[in-house]
Enzyme design. Structure first.
Site, PDB file in Angstrom:
ATOM      1  CB  CYS A  37      -0.922  -0.020   1.216  1.00  9.72           C
ATOM      2  SG  CYS A  37      -1.774  -1.606   1.428  1.00  9.72           S
ATOM      3  CB  CYS A  40       0.824   1.686   4.475  1.00  9.39           C
ATOM      4  SG  CYS A  40       0.727   1.062   6.175  1.00  9.39           S
ATOM      5  CB  CYS A  75     -10.178   1.289  16.553  1.00 12.89           C
ATOM      6  SG  CYS A  75     -11.719   2.181  16.567  1.00 12.89           S
ATOM      7  CB  CYS A 128     -15.584   0.755  10.427  1.00 15.90           C
ATOM      8  SG  CYS A 128     -14.551   2.238  10.365  1.00 15.90           S
TER       9      CYS A 128
END
Ligand code: SAM
Ligand code: DTB
Ligand code: SF4
Length: 328
Positions: free
Chosen positions: A67, A70, A107, A198
């Site tokens: 990614c 990231c 989270c 989410c």
């Protein structure tokens, strides 16, 4: 149709959005767009209440994926120290601190392409422990199998975060190691298991306006809107391929929040990564545009987030209350 019925009608749940309609929303005069978003927002939510979630990276770095945004990908030199999956008690201590600061949801994020079954056993223990503290739980662990999804559901998980990140067209510019369809499959698995979804994306990655419209189109045209829709502004981390990308006009970011609010009236739209780069005034505009959730706590996963005191001050200046955790 009387004028008093119009707001409710404007907040109807639709799953048949067309690209030209979304592009038209993005192209509206700013004041008209914000007014429409605020009108929708007020039909579904208390406009002065913002839900707060705290994040913890429970397994950091050394990720096999590529990614482009990231810092946790093993392929880029981002100066990040990798850390193995944390012990359950250390996670629960962090959750306790987040609760004491006022967070209603905790989270937990892991830098995995997909977890191993033995990882899931420990994550389930974390979920149970955080729930026992009286907090809502969310995890983001990458792609899941049916069995893993079921284990998380049985453990009492409230939300699973898995982002589409961008439009299907732009996706291959950002990630090549898993497909858009892989992400949609994971989302379907989570939804079918009865876990709240989410799902959102990142803007400011060099995508076009059409890409932003197509991302929101994809989200809003899912069979059910995600209960939570994080809109992240790219956090540019040195060493990642997207470092140095031209920054997005803040007004375009606010427009993206407003369009998400209009298209997904009952979802919590979360003003997510990138807040350290935003002025208080810009964040206030995002709340006006319908954002009603934030990540709260001085760290996101590996990068900085505003200090809790700063957010408390901002909320006090705006007359915003923290709370309201559940889906409308
Ligand atoms: N590894 C799992 C996955 O990718 O599904 C879960 C953790 S991953 C870090 C969660 C999300 O954080 C990504 O999907 C992305 O949307 C967001 N994210 C990661 N790095 C970011 C950055 N630099 N700026 C903004 N958002 C970012
Ligand atoms: C989401 O949409 N944003 C959060 C959460 N879901 C997991 C993550 C943001 C990460 C920003 C970069 C970092 O701190 O590593
Ligand atoms: Fe790995 Fe998730 Fe980062 Fe992609 S976003 S490199 S899958 S941690």
């Amino acid at each position: 149709m009387s004028a008093s019925q119009k707001p409710l009608e404007s907040a109807a749940l639709r799953h048949d959005w067309q690209l030209h309609e979304v592009e038209a929303l993005f192209g509206m005069p700013f004041n008209d767009l914000i007014f429409q978003a605020q009108t929708v927002h007020r039909t579904c939510f208390d406009p002065n209440e913002v839900q707060v979630s705290s994040l913890l990276s429970i397994k950091t770095g050394s990720c096999s994926e590529d990614c482009g945004y990231c810092p946790q990908s093993a392929r880029y030199d981002s100066d990040l120290a990798p850390e193995a999956l944390m012990p359950v008690d250390a996670v629960l201590q962090a959750a306790q601190r987040a609760k004491a600061e006022g967070a209603s949801r905790f989270c937990m994020g892991a830098a995995w392409r997909s977890p191993k079954d033995r990882d899931i056993e420990r994550v389930v223990e974390m979920v149970k422990g955080v729930k026992a503290l009286g907090m809502e739980t969310c995890v983001t662990l990458g792609m899941l199998t049916d069995k893993q999804t079921q284990a998380l559901k049985e453990g009492g998980l409230d939300y699973y975060n898995h982002n589409l990140d961008t439009s299907e067209d732009y996706y291959s510019e950002i990630i090549t190691t898993r497909t858009y369809q892989d992400r949609l499959d994971t989302l379907e698995r989570v939804r079918d298991a009865g876990i709240n979804v989410c799902c959102g994306g990142i803007v400011g990655m060099g995508e076009s306006e059409t890409d932003r419209a197509k991302l929101l189109l994809q989200l809003a045209n899912l069979p059910k809107h995600p209960e939570s829709v994080p809109i992240n502004m790219l956090v540019q981390v040195q060493g990642t391929p997207l470092h140095g990308t031209e920054t997005l006009d803040p007004i375009v970011f606010v427009r993206t929040v407003a369009v998400a609010r209009i298209m997904m009236p009952q979802s919590r739209v979360r003003l997510s990564a990138g807040r350290t780069q935003m002025s208080d005034e810009m964040q206030a505009l995002c709340f006006l545009a319908g954002a009603n959730s934030i990540f709260y706590g001085d760290k996101l996963l590996t990068t900085d987030n505003p200090m809790t005191n700063q957010d408390k001050q901002l909320f006090a200046r705006l007359g915003v209350r923290m709370g309201g955790s559940s889906y409308a």
